[in-house]
Design an enzyme around this catalytic site. Structure first.
Site, PDB file in Angstrom:
ATOM      1  N   ARG A 135       0.696  -1.302  -0.051  1.00 45.11           N
ATOM      2  CA  ARG A 135       0.146  -0.041   0.111  1.00 45.11           C
ATOM      3  C   ARG A 135       0.903   1.339   0.105  1.00 45.11           C
ATOM      4  O   ARG A 135       0.205   2.309  -0.279  1.00 45.11           O
ATOM      5  CB  ARG A 135      -1.033  -0.025   1.294  1.00 45.11           C
ATOM      6  CG  ARG A 135      -1.966  -1.280   1.473  1.00 45.11           C
ATOM      7  CD  ARG A 135      -2.929  -0.906   2.443  1.00 45.11           C
ATOM      8  NE  ARG A 135      -3.726  -2.043   2.582  1.00 45.11           N
ATOM      9  CZ  ARG A 135      -3.288  -2.883   3.601  1.00 45.11           C
ATOM     10  NH1 ARG A 135      -2.114  -2.679   4.166  1.00 45.11           N
ATOM     11  NH2 ARG A 135      -4.131  -3.890   3.934  1.00 45.11           N
ATOM     12  N   ASP A 136       1.987   1.193   0.362  1.00 43.33           N
ATOM     13  CA  ASP A 136       2.787   2.362   0.228  1.00 43.33           C
ATOM     14  C   ASP A 136       4.414   2.286  -0.119  1.00 43.33           C
ATOM     15  O   ASP A 136       5.314   2.713   0.558  1.00 43.33           O
ATOM     16  CB  ASP A 136       2.845   3.182   1.738  1.00 43.33           C
ATOM     17  CG  ASP A 136       3.225   4.626   1.688  1.00 43.33           C
ATOM     18  OD1 ASP A 136       3.000   5.164   0.514  1.00 43.33           O
ATOM     19  OD2 ASP A 136       3.455   5.150   2.718  1.00 43.33           O
ATOM     20  N   ILE A 137       4.669   1.648  -1.277  1.00 36.87           N
ATOM     21  CA  ILE A 137       5.835   1.270  -1.679  1.00 36.87           C
ATOM     22  C   ILE A 137       6.216   2.634  -2.420  1.00 36.87           C
ATOM     23  O   ILE A 137       5.747   3.324  -3.257  1.00 36.87           O
ATOM     24  CB  ILE A 137       5.871   0.314  -2.910  1.00 36.87           C
ATOM     25  CG1 ILE A 137       5.525  -1.003  -2.336  1.00 36.87           C
ATOM     26  CG2 ILE A 137       7.284   0.176  -3.461  1.00 36.87           C
ATOM     27  CD1 ILE A 137       5.512  -2.216  -3.308  1.00 36.87           C
TER      28      ILE A 137
ATOM     29  N   THR B  67       1.591   7.626  -0.484  1.00 37.89           N
ATOM     30  CA  THR B  67       2.458   8.762  -1.014  1.00 37.89           C
ATOM     31  C   THR B  67       1.961   9.259  -2.582  1.00 37.89           C
ATOM     32  O   THR B  67       2.085   8.550  -3.416  1.00 37.89           O
ATOM     33  CB  THR B  67       3.942   8.173  -1.183  1.00 37.89           C
ATOM     34  OG1 THR B  67       4.178   7.710   0.153  1.00 37.89           O
ATOM     35  CG2 THR B  67       4.975   9.140  -1.606  1.00 37.89           C
TER      36      THR B  67
END
Length: 258
Positions: A108-110, A152
């Site tokens: 979910r937030d690479i 992000t």
């Protein structure tokens, strides 16, 4: 007796929320995320414990890693292709492990600040699995004040912004692959994709108009094709982690090691 990193997540609580319902759903979400503590992979940070001292407070304990983030390692300077290939293969192997779990684990937030370069700059590890994103999705779903997608901004897939053919606007294996592609862009260019974009709506317009940014000149045809298969605007056209590991760009490393 173990040195570790601790991250505290304070979840937003709004007036008008049904406290009992919200608490029940947050408890269920935290319980499901305890599965992170079962993950065992050389390219994934070890989760040691997830605690919930209060209904809207979650504390995540992880192994303490010694090394810079990939973003700091890049330091606004493009990496050479052997290093991009090496790091990309490791990230793909971590994603294959996560996405093959039952049920699949979605990061979910690479992004390059959530990848740590350790072991003498030869091994990378994924950290910060977007637990706050997952929990805030649960909160917003039962809130009188639903919020925009979390994450992000420069690494968010088009479908999370309501762009391109998609039956839902939730995080998925395909959105992880898009974010990985954005990390490849940063490794190849030295800068974040859409680095000058500052707002949700401006990012949506950019993606709708032109999709992912082009890699800089001088990059090989294999890397360009690899990147394009991560960043197809329609998520159904993106390649899986397994397919990416079989791509010519990464296969070249395997052939050279034989």
């Amino acid at each position: 007796g173990i040195r570790c990193a601790a991250k505290t997540l304070n979840l937003p609580v709004h007036l008008g929320d049904q406290k009992e319902t919200k608490t029940k759903n947050i408890d269920a979400a935290v319980e499901s995320e305890r599965n992170l503590c079962r993950l065992r992979h050389p390219n994934i940070v070890r989760f040691l414990h997830i605690a919930q001292p209060e209904p809207a407070t979650v504390v995540v304990f992880m192994e303490l890693l010694d090394g810079p983030s990939l973003e700091r390692f890049i330091d606004n300077q493009p990496l050479d292709e052997p290093k991009i290939r090496d790091f990309s293969e490791q990230i793909c192997r971590a994603l294959l492990y996560l996405h093959s779990r039952q049920p699949p684990v979605i990061h979910r937030d690479i992004n390059c600040s959530n990848i740590i370069v350790c072991a003498n700059n030869s091994r990378i590890k994924l950290i910060d699995f977007g637990l706050s994103i997952r929990l805030e999705q649960i909160v917003s779903r039962h809130s009188s004040f639903p919020e925009a997608p979390k994450g992000t901004l420069n690494f968010m897939a088009p479908e999370l912004l309501g762009i391109a053919a998609s039956e839902c606007e939730q995080y998925s294996r395909e959105s992880d692959i898009w974010a990985f592609g954005c990390s490849v862009f940063q490794m190849a260019s030295g800068t974040e994709p859409f680095s000058k974009v500052k707002s949700f709506w401006e990012m949506a317009r950019h993606l709708e108009r032109s999709g992912a940014p082009a890699l800089p000149d001088g990059r090989s045809a294999e890397l360009r094709d690899f990147y394009s298969r991560c960043t197809a605007r329609d998520r159904r056209e993106r390649k899986s982690a397994q397919e990416l590991l079989e791509h010519e760009f990464l296969a070249r490393k395997s052939n050279s090691q034989r």
